[in-house]
Design a protein around this motif. Sequence first.
Motif, PDB file in Angstrom:
ATOM      1  N   ALA A 200       6.577  -0.362   0.175  1.00 15.63           N
ATOM      2  CA  ALA A 200       6.440  -1.784   0.474  1.00 15.63           C
ATOM      3  C   ALA A 200       5.795  -1.978   1.834  1.00 15.63           C
ATOM      4  O   ALA A 200       6.197  -1.348   2.819  1.00 15.63           O
ATOM      5  CB  ALA A 200       7.802  -2.464   0.429  1.00 15.63           C
ATOM      6  N   GLY A 201       4.774  -2.787   1.881  1.00 13.59           N
ATOM      7  CA  GLY A 201       4.046  -3.031   3.120  1.00 13.59           C
ATOM      8  C   GLY A 201       2.751  -2.253   3.217  1.00 13.59           C
ATOM      9  O   GLY A 201       1.864  -2.606   4.007  1.00 13.59           O
ATOM     10  N   ASP A 202       2.627  -1.166   2.432  1.00 10.00           N
ATOM     11  CA  ASP A 202       1.363  -0.427   2.392  1.00 10.00           C
ATOM     12  C   ASP A 202       0.283  -1.290   1.739  1.00 10.00           C
ATOM     13  O   ASP A 202       0.571  -2.151   0.902  1.00 10.00           O
ATOM     14  CB  ASP A 202       1.502   0.865   1.576  1.00 10.00           C
ATOM     15  N   ALA A 245      -1.517  -5.914   0.061  1.00  9.59           N
ATOM     16  CA  ALA A 245      -0.234  -5.317   0.442  1.00  9.59           C
ATOM     17  C   ALA A 245       0.684  -5.274  -0.780  1.00  9.59           C
ATOM     18  O   ALA A 245       0.733  -6.211  -1.575  1.00  9.59           O
ATOM     19  CB  ALA A 245       0.411  -6.115   1.565  1.00  9.59           C
ATOM     20  N   VAL A 246       1.404  -4.193  -0.917  1.00  9.32           N
ATOM     21  CA  VAL A 246       2.280  -3.972  -2.069  1.00  9.32           C
ATOM     22  C   VAL A 246       3.729  -4.283  -1.697  1.00  9.32           C
ATOM     23  O   VAL A 246       4.173  -4.031  -0.582  1.00  9.32           O
ATOM     24  CB  VAL A 246       2.159  -2.505  -2.549  1.00  9.32           C
ATOM     25  N   TRP A 255       2.792  -5.764 -11.041  1.00 12.26           N
ATOM     26  CA  TRP A 255       1.971  -4.908 -10.173  1.00 12.26           C
ATOM     27  C   TRP A 255       2.799  -4.380  -9.005  1.00 12.26           C
ATOM     28  O   TRP A 255       2.715  -3.202  -8.671  1.00 12.26           O
ATOM     29  CB  TRP A 255       0.765  -5.691  -9.645  1.00 12.26           C
ATOM     30  N   ASP A 256       3.554  -5.255  -8.378  1.00 13.64           N
ATOM     31  CA  ASP A 256       4.379  -4.818  -7.253  1.00 13.64           C
ATOM     32  C   ASP A 256       5.284  -3.656  -7.660  1.00 13.64           C
ATOM     33  O   ASP A 256       5.402  -2.653  -6.947  1.00 13.64           O
ATOM     34  CB  ASP A 256       5.240  -5.981  -6.738  1.00 13.64           C
ATOM     35  N   GLU A 257       5.928  -3.788  -8.813  1.00 12.63           N
ATOM     36  CA  GLU A 257       6.846  -2.745  -9.263  1.00 12.63           C
ATOM     37  C   GLU A 257       6.090  -1.487  -9.684  1.00 12.63           C
ATOM     38  O   GLU A 257       6.455  -0.370  -9.301  1.00 12.63           O
ATOM     39  CB  GLU A 257       7.686  -3.256 -10.437  1.00 12.63           C
ATOM     40  N   GLY A 258       5.035  -1.659 -10.470  1.00 10.07           N
ATOM     41  CA  GLY A 258       4.317  -0.500 -10.990  1.00 10.07           C
ATOM     42  C   GLY A 258       3.633   0.319  -9.923  1.00 10.07           C
ATOM     43  O   GLY A 258       3.655   1.560  -9.950  1.00 10.07           O
ATOM     44  N   LEU A 259       3.019  -0.352  -8.951  1.00 10.25           N
ATOM     45  CA  LEU A 259       2.276   0.366  -7.925  1.00 10.25           C
ATOM     46  C   LEU A 259       3.182   1.188  -7.016  1.00 10.25           C
ATOM     47  O   LEU A 259       2.757   2.209  -6.457  1.00 10.25           O
ATOM     48  CB  LEU A 259       1.438  -0.613  -7.100  1.00 10.25           C
ATOM     49  N   ASP A 300      -7.015   4.542  -2.682  1.00 10.92           N
ATOM     50  CA  ASP A 300      -6.573   4.881  -1.325  1.00 10.92           C
ATOM     51  C   ASP A 300      -5.311   4.101  -1.003  1.00 10.92           C
ATOM     52  O   ASP A 300      -4.991   3.094  -1.659  1.00 10.92           O
ATOM     53  CB  ASP A 300      -7.673   4.536  -0.319  1.00 10.92           C
ATOM     54  N   ILE A 301      -4.594   4.584  -0.013  1.00 11.20           N
ATOM     55  CA  ILE A 301      -3.402   3.912   0.506  1.00 11.20           C
ATOM     56  C   ILE A 301      -3.569   3.779   2.012  1.00 11.20           C
ATOM     57  O   ILE A 301      -3.828   4.763   2.715  1.00 11.20           O
ATOM     58  CB  ILE A 301      -2.113   4.694   0.194  1.00 11.20           C
ATOM     59  N   VAL A 302      -3.436   2.575   2.507  1.00 13.75           N
ATOM     60  CA  VAL A 302      -3.542   2.322   3.945  1.00 13.75           C
ATOM     61  C   VAL A 302      -2.160   1.938   4.450  1.00 13.75           C
ATOM     62  O   VAL A 302      -1.599   0.916   4.040  1.00 13.75           O
ATOM     63  CB  VAL A 302      -4.559   1.202   4.255  1.00 13.75           C
ATOM     64  N   HIS A 303      -1.607   2.778   5.331  1.00 11.50           N
ATOM     65  CA  HIS A 303      -0.272   2.518   5.863  1.00 11.50           C
ATOM     66  C   HIS A 303      -0.373   1.550   7.038  1.00 11.50           C
ATOM     67  O   HIS A 303      -1.365   1.579   7.790  1.00 11.50           O
ATOM     68  CB  HIS A 303       0.390   3.821   6.319  1.00 11.50           C
ATOM     69  N   PRO A 304       0.631   0.705   7.223  1.00 11.42           N
ATOM     70  CA  PRO A 304       0.604  -0.194   8.381  1.00 11.42           C
ATOM     71  C   PRO A 304       0.674   0.589   9.676  1.00 11.42           C
ATOM     72  O   PRO A 304       1.312   1.638   9.755  1.00 11.42           O
ATOM     73  CB  PRO A 304       1.840  -1.077   8.174  1.00 11.42           C
TER      74      PRO A 304
END
Length: 328
Positions: A200-202, A245-246, A255-259, A300-304
Motif C-alpha cells: 500500500a502506497g507503492d 498508487a496502490v 485492482w487495489d486487492e489484486g495488485l 515496474d514498482i516505484v516505492h515512496p
Amino acid sequence: MKKNWKFLAVIAIGFASCKGGFKQGDGGMLYNIVDHKSSTTIKEGDFVSLQGVIKTEGDSLLSSTYEMGRPSALMMPKPQYKGDLPSALQMLGEGDSAIVKTNIDTMLKKTPGQQKPPFKGKYIVYYVKIEKVIPKGTSTEAAFQDKIKAYFKGISDKTKAEEPGKIKKYIDDNKLTVTKTASGLNYVITKPGSGANLAAGDTAVISYIGKFTNGKVFETNIKEEAMKNKATYNPMNPYKPARFAVGVKQVIPGWDEGLLMLNKGAKATLVIPSALAYGEQGGGPIAPFTPLVFDIEVIDIVHPNPNAPKPVMPQMQMPTAQQPQAKK
C-alpha cells in the motif's frame, strides 16, 4: 458476442424472406422492417429501449449494444430532418425489428457542423430491435417516470441475478484455475514476477486489457491491442503504461486487492465482480452489476521516498475581534 451474431442471423433470415427488400424513405433513407409485431408505433416523447448494431456500408462494426451487454434507452426525440434514425424508429413498435440505412450526404446537409464519418460509403447501417416502449400518452410526468423506474429495476434485478453465472462461465470457458478471495475476487497469476509484492502506497506501473465476460475489450493502454478493434482505438491516446498508487483507493477495489498480490514482472488475470468494480450504478460503457476481466502486467514498482519532506499543513489564521470605530 453470441447474442450479437444470433440477432444478425435472425435479421439476415428475415431479410432474405422479405421479397420487397429495402423501401425508399425520405432524405435518401432505405429501410426494411424485418419483423412487425406491434399494432402501435413509437411517438415523440415515448420511452424506448432497443438493441442495436451499427455498421458501415462495408460491414465494419461501429457499435453494438449486445457487446456492451445492455440495451440502449432513450426518450424518443423529434426527428431533426426527414430520413434520420428517429424518423425511421417512429415506424416501429415494441417487438419490431428493422434494418435502416441513413444517407450520410443528407445528414451532412441537414445538420450543419456535423463532421463527415471517417469511413467510406453512402450509408450508416442500423440493425435495430425494439425491446420495450413505454408510451407517454396522457400520463402525468410522475406516473410516466415511475413506469420507467420499474422497467429499469426489472432489468437491474435480472442483470444482478445473472452475474455469478457470467463469472463462472468465463472462468470455465477459458479454463482458468483461479483463486477466490474472501471478497469475491477471482485471480490467477499467469507469470510470476520477482522481488517483493506491491505494498500500500507503492506506485504500480502497469499495462492492462479490460474486457467484459463476453470477451469484448472495452479499454486498454496497449496500442497493439487497441488497434485490433477500430471501435476502441483512439489515435489521440498515447497508449503508455498506467501509473497510480496502490491500496489508497485511487482505483477500483478489485485492482487495489489484486495488485497487492503481484510483484515486478508478474502477469495476472483478475475476474472482478461488480461489487469490487462499478457496482449497481455502473459507469461509462460499464452497465450496473457488470463483472469485469483484466489482464495485467506489472512493469515496474516505484516505492515512496522515505526521505521526502512531509507536506506542511497550512496555518489557520485565527479571527480577531473587530475593533470598534471611534465615535466622531
